[in-house]
Design an enzyme around this catalytic site. Structure first.
Site, mmCIF file in Angstrom:
data_model
loop_
_atom_site.group_PDB
_atom_site.id
_atom_site.type_symbol
_atom_site.label_atom_id
_atom_site.label_comp_id
_atom_site.label_asym_id
_atom_site.label_seq_id
_atom_site.Cartn_x
_atom_site.Cartn_y
_atom_site.Cartn_z
ATOM 1 N N HIS A 80 -1.233 -7.688 -7.390
ATOM 2 C CA HIS A 80 0.166 -7.674 -7.811
ATOM 3 C C HIS A 80 0.481 -8.881 -8.686
ATOM 4 C CE1 HIS A 80 0.435 -10.483 -4.407
ATOM 5 N NE2 HIS A 80 1.590 -10.901 -4.908
ATOM 6 N N GLN A 105 4.241 -10.801 -10.594
ATOM 7 C CA GLN A 105 5.652 -11.026 -10.293
ATOM 8 C C GLN A 105 6.432 -11.236 -11.579
ATOM 9 O OE1 GLN A 105 6.599 -13.668 -6.850
ATOM 10 N NE2 GLN A 105 4.409 -14.113 -6.847
ATOM 11 N N CYS A 148 0.828 -1.207 0.000
ATOM 12 C CA CYS A 148 0.000 0.000 0.000
ATOM 13 C C CYS A 148 0.863 1.258 0.000
ATOM 14 C CB CYS A 148 -0.933 -0.002 1.207
ATOM 15 S SG CYS A 148 -2.394 -1.043 0.983
#
Length: 327
Positions: free
Chosen positions: A141, A143, A34
């Site tokens: 998210h 990767q 965040c």
């Protein structure tokens, strides 16, 4: 300890990292991705962060030599792609078109940077979603792993597409796309990308995204192609979430050509592997799948494609999509 260990039976490298066992599991009351935290700061829209618990590192030590088994340095990069400052979004379909475009542009830029690194042989950009998959942090998210070797599945795709090209003079992926176009497994298309459940799907609601133009790397996409890729990703995620009327856990992998060498016969593509075969029913990779890497398909691909087509209509409408669903 961090090193690569070679499996002589399969020709695979196994990444070994003691630090991985220290990673947190869904910490309560704190999200490191965040805005305003030590790693993130403020004023960003999409962010590339070093993975704090990496399998690979360009400063990895050299392992001891000797004995029958092969070892190698775990050279490379593991990064987290924080897709939005907003913590409570569930999936890519909840990103705006511009926000999704920023993620795709980051993928392209980091591909260009790492492609010039002589220690990187292959770039794996991927995304895991859902507790069933084992996602440890819920903030949206993805990767990337910059690998010093070509992974087995990518290597098999390269070898098979090379062999097909040498026999026929045609790109294998372009031929797959030609076979799917106009067929009953086609889900969605816009000007530059096609979404379909493949004839050879392993997972019940497996979905692939192919660019219509023959390209090997994200760095070759230009003009409206990046925006159309963002559109196809949003619609695909929305379709998977609509097909069972619940958030779909999945893994996503972006396949590009390896970085070392020439691969004019290869074709960029993205694959989604959804974990559910029905509401509350997980498609487990059990004995035959785990032991032999050969999948059984629970159902009929064409029937599941029809379900995805109906779900696509709802997802595309919500996303104000740039293309059209098939019915």
């Amino acid at each position: 300890m961090r090193e690569l260990r070679f499996n002589p039976l399969t020709g695979q490298w196994v990444m070994v990292s003691a630090v991985r066992k220290e990673r947190p599991w869904r910490p309560e009351g704190f999200c490191p991705f965040c805005p305003g935290n030590e790693e993130t700061g403020y004023g960003w829209e999409v962010l590339l962060l070093p993975n704090r618990f990496p399998m690979l590192d360009f400063s990895a030590p050299r392992p001891e030599k000797g004995g029958f088994y092969r070892k190698a340095r775990a050279l490379g990069q593991c990064s987290v792609i924080v897709e939005t400052p907003e913590h409570d979004l569930n999936d890519l379909d909840e990103l705006s078109e511009d926000a999704m475009l920023r993620v795709v542009e980051l993928w392209k830029n980091v591909t260009g940077e790492l492609k010039n690194n002589p220690r990187v042989a292959y770039l794996a950009i991927f995304r895991n979603k859902g507790e069933e998959i084992g996602v440890s942090l819920t903030h949206p998210h993805g990767q990337l792993y910059a690998l010093p070797f070509i992974p087995l599945k990518a290597r098999l795709k390269v070898e098979n597409s090379r062999a097909y090209f040498e026999r026929s003079g045609e790109c294998l992926f372009c031929r797959v796309l030609k076979e799917e176009l106009g067929g009953e497994r086609l889900i969605y298309e816009n000007e530059n990308f096609t979404v379909f459940l493949p004839f050879f799907a392993s997972w019940p609601f497996e979905v692939h995204i192919y660019p219509k133009r023959h390209v090997q790397w994200l760095t070759q996409l230009a003009g409206t192609e990046l925006r159309d890729l963002a559109d196809a990703l949003r619609v695909t995620a929305g379709t998977l979430n609509a097909v069972l009327n619940r958030q779909m856990p999945y893994s996503m992998m972006l396949f590009q050509a390896p970085f070392k060498g020439a691969y004019p016969f290869y074709h960029l593509h993205i694959e989604f592997y959804p974990l559910l075969r029905d509401n509350g029913k997980v498609k487990y990779a059990a004995g035959i799948e785990t032991g032999l890497w050969d999948f059984t398909y629970d159902g009929v691909p064409e029937e599941n494609a029809r379900k995805l087509r109906r779900a696509c209509l709802r997802a595309a409408k919500r996303a104000n999509a740039r293309g059209r669903c098939f019915t």
